[in-house]
Each structure stands twice: as structure tokens, then as C-alpha cells.
Write a protein that holds these residues in place. Sequence first.
Motif, mmCIF file in Angstrom:
data_model
loop_
_atom_site.group_PDB
_atom_site.id
_atom_site.type_symbol
_atom_site.label_atom_id
_atom_site.label_comp_id
_atom_site.label_asym_id
_atom_site.label_seq_id
_atom_site.Cartn_x
_atom_site.Cartn_y
_atom_site.Cartn_z
ATOM 1 N N GLU A 1 6.284 -7.018 4.759
ATOM 2 C CA GLU A 1 5.968 -5.819 3.973
ATOM 3 C C GLU A 1 5.778 -4.647 4.924
ATOM 4 O OE1 GLU A 1 4.424 -5.867 0.296
ATOM 5 O OE2 GLU A 1 6.099 -7.273 0.302
ATOM 6 N N TYR B 1 -1.680 1.487 2.818
ATOM 7 C CA TYR B 1 -0.806 1.298 1.659
ATOM 8 C C TYR B 1 0.285 0.284 1.979
ATOM 9 C CZ TYR B 1 -3.046 5.591 0.155
ATOM 10 O OH TYR B 1 -3.967 6.529 -0.192
ATOM 11 N N THR B 2 0.542 -0.581 1.053
ATOM 12 C CA THR B 2 1.663 -1.497 1.190
ATOM 13 C C THR B 2 2.835 -0.891 0.429
ATOM 14 O OG1 THR B 2 0.030 -3.238 1.088
ATOM 15 C CG2 THR B 2 2.334 -3.903 0.993
ATOM 16 N N LYS C 1 3.794 -1.574 6.022
ATOM 17 C CA LYS C 1 2.435 -1.056 5.780
ATOM 18 C C LYS C 1 2.286 0.292 6.450
ATOM 19 C CE LYS C 1 -0.423 -4.945 4.631
ATOM 20 N NZ LYS C 1 -0.392 -6.275 5.199
#
Lengths: 255, 311
Positions: free
Chosen positions: B149, B155-156, B151
Motif C-alpha cells: 500500500e 493516509y493509506t 502510505k
Amino acid sequence: MTNPIPIPLEIHDLTVAYEHKPVLYGIDLKVEQGSLVGIIGPNGAGKSTLIKTVMGMIKQEDGYIKIFGNKNHKAITRIGYVPQRESVDWDFPVTAMDVVLMGRFGHTGWFRRINKRDRTFASACLEQMNLLPYADRQIGNLSGGQQQRVFLARALAQQSDLYLMDEPFEGVDAVTEKTIVALLKQLRDQGKTLMVVHHDLSTAKEYFDQLALLNMRLVAYGNTNEVFTNELLQRTYGGKLTVLSEVGSRKVNSH
Amino acid sequence: MSFFWEILQGPWETPSQVSWNLQIMIMGSLVCLSCGLVGTFVVIRRMALLGDAISHGILPGIVLAYLFTGSLSPGPMWIGACLAGLGCGVSIEWLSTRTPLREDAAMGLTFTSFFALGIVLLSLQAGNVHLDPACVLYGDIGLIPLEKELKLWNYTLGNQSIWSTGLVCLTTVISSFVLYRLLLVTSFDLSLAKSLGMPVLCVQYGLMLLLALVIVASFESVGVILVLAMMILPSVSSAFLFDRLPPILISCVPWSILYSIGGIHLAHWTDFPISASMALVGSILFIPCCLFGPKGGVLRKSNMQTGQRIS
């Protein structure tokens, strides 16, 4: 005048070779403004090579080319070039209008949008070549004469000062031929300079004011009535003029 | 009827399936769109086979970059790919000017040698660094949802690969818009480009850089071999539908989405690899275009009557 208008095209001692075999050798040529010059000579004489070298598409071995007094192709933007018909990719996804609009890119810049004035101007150029009804046709769907006229309309749209044309009369119909001749004379009368590669001896005399007789070397350059002589044509075409000589002499005698 | 319903519904039954396949779909569309846009310019320049050759020739650069950095991030790989491409260019130039070899032979020799070098390098990898040769050659878009993911602070933002491919896609879209006229004129008529004072060589190399960037961004999903299908198929299909460049370019958007969705369904139904399914869907969609397309389709009445184009 201290600052005379530069000569449109000055070629000095130009030599061009393909894989070490010379194609053009020691060409000296000065073309004055307002000239309508036909380049004639046998097949393989280097006619197309000459104007392609001026365009910087072929490297020269020796000598120099000055365009409006500039070496190094700086003034190449003042040249309008009409390519040989067979060198164009006719399947390319563009319409006649698109091709003519490309001629305006020199005036609009490479990034700005085409404006209405350019579009109107391009339409006028198409109109003059009797192509307006075909403006939206893909260029492969036009007849040979129409295809040739598209590229002449583009040359018109470019508003260049010097035009180089590679066999514009090749494979066109009689009406197109007349249109092209009228265009050439009109551009000359506007003070433009034109150099046209031509292969048809029977019409050369009536189409052009000056002739450049070329066969690897420049055999002769001058006003048509002085240069279009049996002897000079014989020297240009060499042994190949067995049939041509009859055509040539008939033309020389009849004019 | 239920048979078709099954195929249509198959990949979208559970919420986890939906999120998984949606990521694949987005990734596939982005890859197809960037490939399609660059590919259109490559095709109209009559360089389709050169594109194929380049996609093979830059393999050692990609592998070396991976071996040095140990990551699949596109930046270093792009630099590696460009250097390998440059190596190919120098080698071809040298072989064709300094030896009796002709240019086509020099190209064939260079690109296959580079490709072989790339495959050998792939097997050299040591330790925890691992890059699957099959994945490099054919891609594995099915594993894209497993990527890390992205990042940013707290916040992702979602899948990292999708973001980087999206950035590449945006670059190609913007380049095609901004450089449209330069690309158009240099492709159509080199002499006009010169007489307009256009930097012909810069445009040529710029397109090559963009091509390398797109191949690097796509190879993880579709591999260096199938990438050519994504480059060629959209523009050659559209060539039977439109006869101007702008609609051909714009049509790359619906084609990308169709290939991507079609590929997912075909793969889910038959258990084929997804990347190959996407290419296959593209080839299948090409057939009706070629047969019935209004611009030169083989079975169109108007084309059969007039036969060849007037020339």
C-alpha cells in the motif's frame, strides 16, 4: 544600398555521395529572387538529391549551401518543400484539410491551438486548388492529381519565400497540370523563388524561365531560351538521348 | 442464458473478489491506455517491429536495475531500461556503419543478444532478491493487488503499483496532448518537420524514452512480450473505424477498458492467465473491425465495390 537582399539560394562546390559513390559533383548555383527554375536531367542525375540536400535530408560531402545568406540551414524555415508523391505515406490517418493545416504550424507555433484565421486561410488554399469539396477526405482516397494538389495547397498555406518541388507534374491529369503551372507563375509573380524538379523535356521550355541541366554535374544553368539547346541537352542526357533528341530538337526548332 | 450470466457475474460475486478484480481492472486499463497512446505514434511512424525489438532489448537494463536496488520501483528500472536501449542503439550504429552488416541484421543481432543477456541475468539473482522469469516475460497482473500500500503520512492511498502506473499513464496522456503536433508532423512528413524548424531528432528520442517508460511500467503486469499487443492492437483496430488521428487516440480509452474487463472475465471463466486473456480479447475485437470497419473494412460493400483505394 549597404545591405542588399540576400540571394535565396546559393550553392557552392556541392558534392554529395551515396556509399562513397558521388551523386552530385562540384555544383555551383546561384538562384536569384523571383526565378522559376526547372531542374532537368536523366534518371539518376541527382535532381531529387539536389533539393533534398538543400533541405538537409541528405548529408553533403563538400561545399556549402546558403539559404537567404545563411549557412547551416538556419533559414530552412523560409523554404516550402513539396515531396515526391511516392515518398508520402498515403495510408496515414489525416484528411486533406489536416495536411494543409500542417503548413500553418510555422505561423501558429507548435503548441498553440489552430485558430479560426488559420482554418479560413487553409480553406482558401484548398479552394484555390479546387479541393474544397474534398477537404474531409482521407488523403489515400483522393486521385493522383488531387493528392498532388493537396501538397501544393499546403505549400501555399506555408507562405514560404523559396519553394522546392520534387516532380509535381508526375502522374497528374491535364487539369491538374494546368492548375499547377498557373500556381507556379502566380507565386513567381509574387516575388517568390521556385525550383522544380521536372522530367518532361517537351514541356520544360514553356513552363520555366530558367533551367538547370543536371547530370551529376551542373551542365548548364541560365535562361531557358539560352540553355535549352540541342547541344547542351545532348551533353546532359549523353547516350540516353537517342529518342529524346528527336523530341528535343523538334521542340527546339518549333519554338 | 444462465451460462452467459455466469461468465458476466463470475469475477464479481463476493466483496473481496470485487475489490481484488477492480484493482486488476484499473491496473489493466492504465497499462493498456499508456501502451495504446504511445503505440499509436509508434504504428503511424511504421516502427511497430522496432517497438517489439526495443521491448526485448531493454530487458538487461531492467534486470540489472532490479538486482542493484532490489525493488520493482519504476524509477531505477526506467533509467536501466534507457541505458540498455542506448546500448542497443550504439551497438546497432557501430555494427551497421563499421562492419559489412546491414542495418536489419545489426538490429536482429543486437536485440536478441541483449534479450539473451537479460534472461541470463535473471537467473543470476542471489539471496532474497527474486524476480520470476515467467513474470518478466508474460507479466502477472493477477498478483498486482498483493503489492504494498502507498502510505503518505498517515493516509493509506491504496496500491503502490497502481499509483506509479497511473503516474506513467498521466505522463503519456499529457505528452500526447502537448507534443501532438510535433509527433504528427515528424511522423507524417520529415521534410516538412525540418522546414518548420522542428527538433526532429529530439522528438524521435523523446518518443523512445516514453516508450521505454511505458514498457517498464507495464512489464510487471503484462511482461515485455505481451506489452507489444497492448501497443499495437488499439490503433490498428481503430484505423478501420476512423481516418483521423485524434479519434484514433481518444478511442484508446474505451479499448483499454474493454480489453481489461474482457480479459478478467475470459481469465475467470477459462482459468487462462489474465495478461494473455487481455491480449486475446484485443485480438478477437480486432477481427470485426477489420471485417466490417467503415474505413477499409474488408467485407464492407462500399470497399468491395471500389476495391483498392484510388491512387
